[in-house]
Design a protein around this motif. Structure first.
Motif, short mmCIF file in Angstrom:
data_model
loop_
_atom_site.label_atom_id
_atom_site.label_comp_id
_atom_site.label_asym_id
_atom_site.label_seq_id
_atom_site.Cartn_x
_atom_site.Cartn_y
_atom_site.Cartn_z
N LYS A 51 0.98 -1.03 0.12
CA LYS A 51 0.11 -0.04 -0.07
C LYS A 51 0.91 1.34 -0.07
CE LYS A 51 -2.90 2.45 3.18
NZ LYS A 51 -3.55 2.35 4.58
N PRO A 52 0.57 2.27 -1.05
CA PRO A 52 1.44 3.62 -0.87
C PRO A 52 1.24 4.32 0.22
CG PRO A 52 -0.31 3.59 -2.75
CD PRO A 52 -0.37 2.10 -2.18
N GLY A 53 2.20 5.09 0.69
CA GLY A 53 1.76 5.87 2.11
C GLY A 53 1.64 7.41 1.30
N ALA A 54 1.44 8.37 2.40
CA ALA A 54 1.35 9.62 1.94
C ALA A 54 2.25 10.34 0.99
CB ALA A 54 1.18 10.52 3.24
N VAL A 55 3.56 9.87 1.51
CA VAL A 55 4.83 10.36 0.65
C VAL A 55 4.62 10.08 -0.91
CG1 VAL A 55 6.55 8.90 1.30
CG2 VAL A 55 7.23 11.22 1.04
N ASP A 56 4.28 8.56 -0.92
CA ASP A 56 4.10 8.39 -2.44
C ASP A 56 3.14 8.89 -3.32
OD1 ASP A 56 6.07 6.10 -2.20
OD2 ASP A 56 4.44 4.81 -1.17
N ARG A 57 2.07 9.38 -2.50
CA ARG A 57 0.96 10.16 -3.19
C ARG A 57 1.37 11.52 -3.58
NH1 ARG A 57 -2.06 6.89 -0.08
NH2 ARG A 57 -2.04 8.35 1.88
N LEU A 58 2.32 11.98 -2.44
CA LEU A 58 2.70 13.39 -2.66
C LEU A 58 3.98 13.67 -3.74
CD1 LEU A 58 2.42 16.52 -1.51
CD2 LEU A 58 4.23 15.83 0.18
N LEU A 59 4.97 12.94 -3.46
CA LEU A 59 6.10 13.02 -4.25
C LEU A 59 6.45 11.81 -5.31
CD1 LEU A 59 8.71 13.73 -1.43
CD2 LEU A 59 7.57 15.29 -3.10
N GLY A 60 5.10 10.92 -5.53
CA GLY A 60 5.33 9.72 -6.47
C GLY A 60 5.93 10.02 -7.79
N ALA A 61 5.47 11.14 -8.29
CA ALA A 61 5.72 11.31 -9.62
C ALA A 61 7.00 12.00 -9.70
CB ALA A 61 4.75 12.43 -10.14
N PHE A 62 7.64 12.42 -8.80
CA PHE A 62 9.20 12.98 -9.01
C PHE A 62 10.07 11.69 -8.50
CE2 PHE A 62 6.45 16.52 -7.38
CZ PHE A 62 6.51 17.33 -8.18
N ARG A 63 10.67 11.47 -9.47
CA ARG A 63 11.48 10.25 -9.41
C ARG A 63 12.90 10.66 -9.97
NH1 ARG A 63 9.62 5.54 -6.43
NH2 ARG A 63 7.45 5.92 -6.57
N LEU A 64 13.95 10.24 -9.37
CA LEU A 64 15.31 10.62 -9.76
C LEU A 64 16.15 9.35 -9.58
CD1 LEU A 64 15.89 13.62 -7.45
CD2 LEU A 64 15.60 13.59 -9.95
N GLY A 65 16.47 8.51 -10.81
CA GLY A 65 16.83 7.38 -10.96
C GLY A 65 16.12 6.20 -10.54
#
Length: 128
Positions: A51-65
């Motif tokens: 299950k994704p957490g709050a940070v996944d929903r907030l920053l999930g689209a911002f990926r670096l590597g």
């Protein structure tokens, strides 16, 4: 009284208030990192393997590597803090500010180790 002197002739203000802008920014970065590490221990923030957490929903689209931006920030800033520890250690005997900053560096490094342990054992890392 904030400007009072103790028996050693050191202002009590030096114990509480950062003496330079660098100290204030440096300590703020460490406080932010410690907050991120503390929050990573709660599944509602960090998420679980299923299950994704709050940070996944907030920053999930911002990926670096392939990693979330907060994880990359913690790694990079902790390496910078690790290397900043050495100049502070050199000045520990001369400067109270250096002692405080060195202690905060060690606390941050230990917290980062707990963060690495948490993500390695919780199942939130998926290497495919």
């Amino acid at each position: 009284k904030l400007g009072a002197m103790n028996n050693a002739g050191v202002s009590i203000r030096d114990w509480i208030v950062p003496t330079t802008l660098f100290d204030a920014i440096f300590r703020s970065v460490i406080a932010a990192n410690l907050t991120l590490v503390a929050l990573s221990w709660w599944p509602w923030f960090e998420g679980t393997a299923t299950k994704p957490g709050a940070v996944d929903r907030l920053l999930g689209a911002f990926r670096l590597g392939g990693f979330r931006a907060d994880c990359v920030w913690l790694v990079i800033s902790t390496f910078a803090i690790f290397f900043a520890l050495f100049p502070f250690l050199i000045n520990v005997k001369r400067s109270r500010s250096a002692r405080v900053n060195a202690c905060l560096c060690v606390i941050e490094i230990l917290a980062f180790c707990s963060f690495v342990y948490r993500i390695a054992t919780s199942g939130v890392l998926d290497f495919g």
